[in-house]
Motif scaffolding. Structure first.
Motif, PDB file in Angstrom:
ATOM      1  N   UNK A  74      15.145  61.552  49.348  1.00 43.11           N
ATOM      2  CA  UNK A  74      14.709  61.341  50.532  1.00 43.11           C
ATOM      3  C   UNK A  74      14.213  59.897  50.704  1.00 43.11           C
ATOM      4  N   UNK A  75      13.484  59.299  49.797  1.00 42.56           N
ATOM      5  CA  UNK A  75      12.832  58.051  49.758  1.00 42.56           C
ATOM      6  C   UNK A  75      14.150  57.050  49.689  1.00 42.56           C
ATOM      7  N   UNK A  76      15.114  57.200  48.786  1.00 41.18           N
ATOM      8  CA  UNK A  76      16.257  56.230  48.702  1.00 41.18           C
ATOM      9  C   UNK A  76      17.052  56.221  50.174  1.00 41.18           C
ATOM     10  N   UNK A  77      17.388  57.395  50.719  1.00 45.87           N
ATOM     11  CA  UNK A  77      18.265  57.323  51.710  1.00 45.87           C
ATOM     12  C   UNK A  77      17.541  56.838  52.893  1.00 45.87           C
ATOM     13  N   UNK A  78      16.189  57.329  53.133  1.00 44.47           N
ATOM     14  CA  UNK A  78      15.257  56.633  54.196  1.00 44.47           C
ATOM     15  C   UNK A  78      15.423  55.055  54.204  1.00 44.47           C
ATOM     16  N   UNK A  79      15.014  54.481  53.009  1.00 44.57           N
ATOM     17  CA  UNK A  79      15.079  53.130  52.560  1.00 44.57           C
ATOM     18  C   UNK A  79      16.329  52.449  53.060  1.00 44.57           C
ATOM     19  N   UNK A  80      17.440  53.027  52.622  1.00 46.05           N
ATOM     20  CA  UNK A  80      18.803  52.553  52.817  1.00 46.05           C
ATOM     21  C   UNK A  80      19.077  52.569  54.292  1.00 46.05           C
ATOM     22  N   UNK A  81      18.575  53.594  55.075  1.00 50.45           N
ATOM     23  CA  UNK A  81      18.751  53.457  56.619  1.00 50.45           C
ATOM     24  C   UNK A  81      17.950  52.382  57.083  1.00 50.45           C
ATOM     25  N   UNK A  82      16.789  52.245  56.873  1.00 51.63           N
ATOM     26  CA  UNK A  82      15.851  51.078  57.422  1.00 51.63           C
ATOM     27  C   UNK A  82      16.642  49.780  56.976  1.00 51.63           C
ATOM     28  N   UNK A  83      16.742  49.550  55.572  1.00 54.53           N
ATOM     29  CA  UNK A  83      17.650  48.132  55.292  1.00 54.53           C
ATOM     30  C   UNK A  83      18.675  47.986  55.931  1.00 54.53           C
ATOM     31  N   UNK A  84      19.647  48.904  56.254  1.00 55.49           N
ATOM     32  CA  UNK A  84      20.776  48.520  57.168  1.00 55.49           C
ATOM     33  C   UNK A  84      20.692  48.296  58.624  1.00 55.49           C
ATOM     34  N   UNK A  85      19.529  49.038  59.104  1.00 57.45           N
ATOM     35  CA  UNK A  85      19.147  48.523  60.449  1.00 57.45           C
ATOM     36  C   UNK A  85      18.448  47.241  60.418  1.00 57.45           C
ATOM     37  N   UNK A  86      17.831  46.917  59.540  1.00 54.81           N
ATOM     38  CA  UNK A  86      16.988  45.499  59.284  1.00 54.81           C
ATOM     39  C   UNK A  86      18.219  44.395  59.259  1.00 54.81           C
ATOM     40  N   UNK A  87      19.346  44.779  58.482  1.00 53.01           N
ATOM     41  CA  UNK A  87      20.571  43.763  58.147  1.00 53.01           C
ATOM     42  C   UNK A  87      21.260  43.820  59.519  1.00 53.01           C
ATOM     43  N   UNK A  88      21.226  44.625  60.257  1.00 51.40           N
ATOM     44  CA  UNK A  88      21.933  44.480  61.532  1.00 51.40           C
ATOM     45  C   UNK A  88      21.520  43.093  62.452  1.00 51.40           C
ATOM     46  N   UNK A 101      20.108  42.039  51.254  1.00 52.13           N
ATOM     47  CA  UNK A 101      21.537  42.258  50.518  1.00 52.13           C
ATOM     48  C   UNK A 101      20.859  42.825  49.220  1.00 52.13           C
ATOM     49  N   UNK A 102      20.036  42.145  48.548  1.00 52.17           N
ATOM     50  CA  UNK A 102      19.565  42.727  47.274  1.00 52.17           C
ATOM     51  C   UNK A 102      18.821  43.911  47.626  1.00 52.17           C
ATOM     52  N   UNK A 103      18.103  44.290  48.299  1.00 49.89           N
ATOM     53  CA  UNK A 103      17.254  45.425  48.652  1.00 49.89           C
ATOM     54  C   UNK A 103      18.534  46.658  48.943  1.00 49.89           C
ATOM     55  N   UNK A 104      19.199  46.328  49.567  1.00 53.96           N
ATOM     56  CA  UNK A 104      20.548  47.158  49.899  1.00 53.96           C
ATOM     57  C   UNK A 104      21.179  47.751  48.716  1.00 53.96           C
ATOM     58  N   UNK A 105      21.459  46.633  47.671  1.00 56.86           N
ATOM     59  CA  UNK A 105      22.051  47.052  46.498  1.00 56.86           C
ATOM     60  C   UNK A 105      21.333  47.959  45.579  1.00 56.86           C
ATOM     61  N   UNK A 106      20.021  47.675  45.539  1.00 53.22           N
ATOM     62  CA  UNK A 106      19.045  48.603  45.089  1.00 53.22           C
ATOM     63  C   UNK A 106      18.940  49.933  45.769  1.00 53.22           C
TER      64      UNK A 106
END
Length: 211
Positions: A74-88, A101-106
């Motif tokens: 749950x935490x990882x998928x939520x973080x991944x979604x937020x990181x990719x929105x921020x990357x956009x 990109x570093x956080x996205x890799x994590x």
């Protein structure tokens, strides 16, 4: 074994998680070259940065999955979604893009250990087969993610939309995990609320009488 609902659900979650990663990663070089206007040296450095993030994420994912598989997902998928929105949003800016990109890799590889554990728990009677099928599910997610990202680009929506498509995949996985956890919780509660079998009650009465 493969026809069981929990096994199929776990494999499906692997497909979704992998697609969230590869929707963007498949096109990371043109994204950095055209949206971030980065040099080839910067692109190389970002690929290394992403790889370091994968290593860190794999370690963190295993560490936290030992405590709670569902919470880690749950935490990882939520973080991944937020990181990719921020990357956009910050894609045109080199420094924020590098950090993301570093956080996205994590976040991307922190998914791997809990996904693997989830599949093997669902198919505990055939763990080797489940592990092999999970690798296949990961590769299927790779193909779906690449196709999704390519479709977004072909539609002329732009590179930020590719990152948003990856975020949507991660959000879909997040919803699936939350629904699965709630269903499991209801099933357990229903099992606890069931009356004890007559034989068990009789055995309990005998034990009480003997004491």
């Amino acid at each position: 074994m493969l026809a069981r609902g929990p096994v199929l659900g776990a494999l499906g979650l692997t497909v979704v998680g992998a697609s969230a990663m590869f929707t963007v990663f498949t096109y990371i070089t043109p994204i950095l070259r055209e949206a971030t206007h980065a040099s080839l040296g910067f692109v190389t450095a970002m690929l290394v940065t992403y790889g370091v993030g994968l290593t860190v994420g794999n370690w963190l994912g295993g560490r936290f999955a030992d405590r709670s598989v569902d919470r880690t997902l749950i935490v990882t998928l939520a973080s991944l979604a937020v990181i990719l929105v921020a990357f956009a949003v910050f894609m045109p800016l080199k420094v924020p893009a590098a950090i993301l990109i570093f956080l996205w890799g994590i976040a991307s590889f922190a998914l791997v250990p809990p996904l693997q554990i989830r599949v093997m728990h669902a198919a505990a009677d055939a763990p080797n087969l489940a592990s092999a099928m999970n690798i296949g599910a990961f590769n299927l997610g790779n193909a779906i993610g690449a196709a999704l990202g390519g479709g977004v680009i072909a539609a002329g929506l732009g590179f930020p939309a590719v990152a948003l498509a990856g975020a949507a995949s991660a959000a879909l996985g997040l919803v699936a995990v939350i629904v699965s956890v709630r269903l499991q919780s209801r099933t357990r509660s229903a099992a606890l609320d069931r009356p004890c079998p007559k034989n068990a009650a009789t055995a309990e009465t005998i034990v009480v009488d003997q004491t």
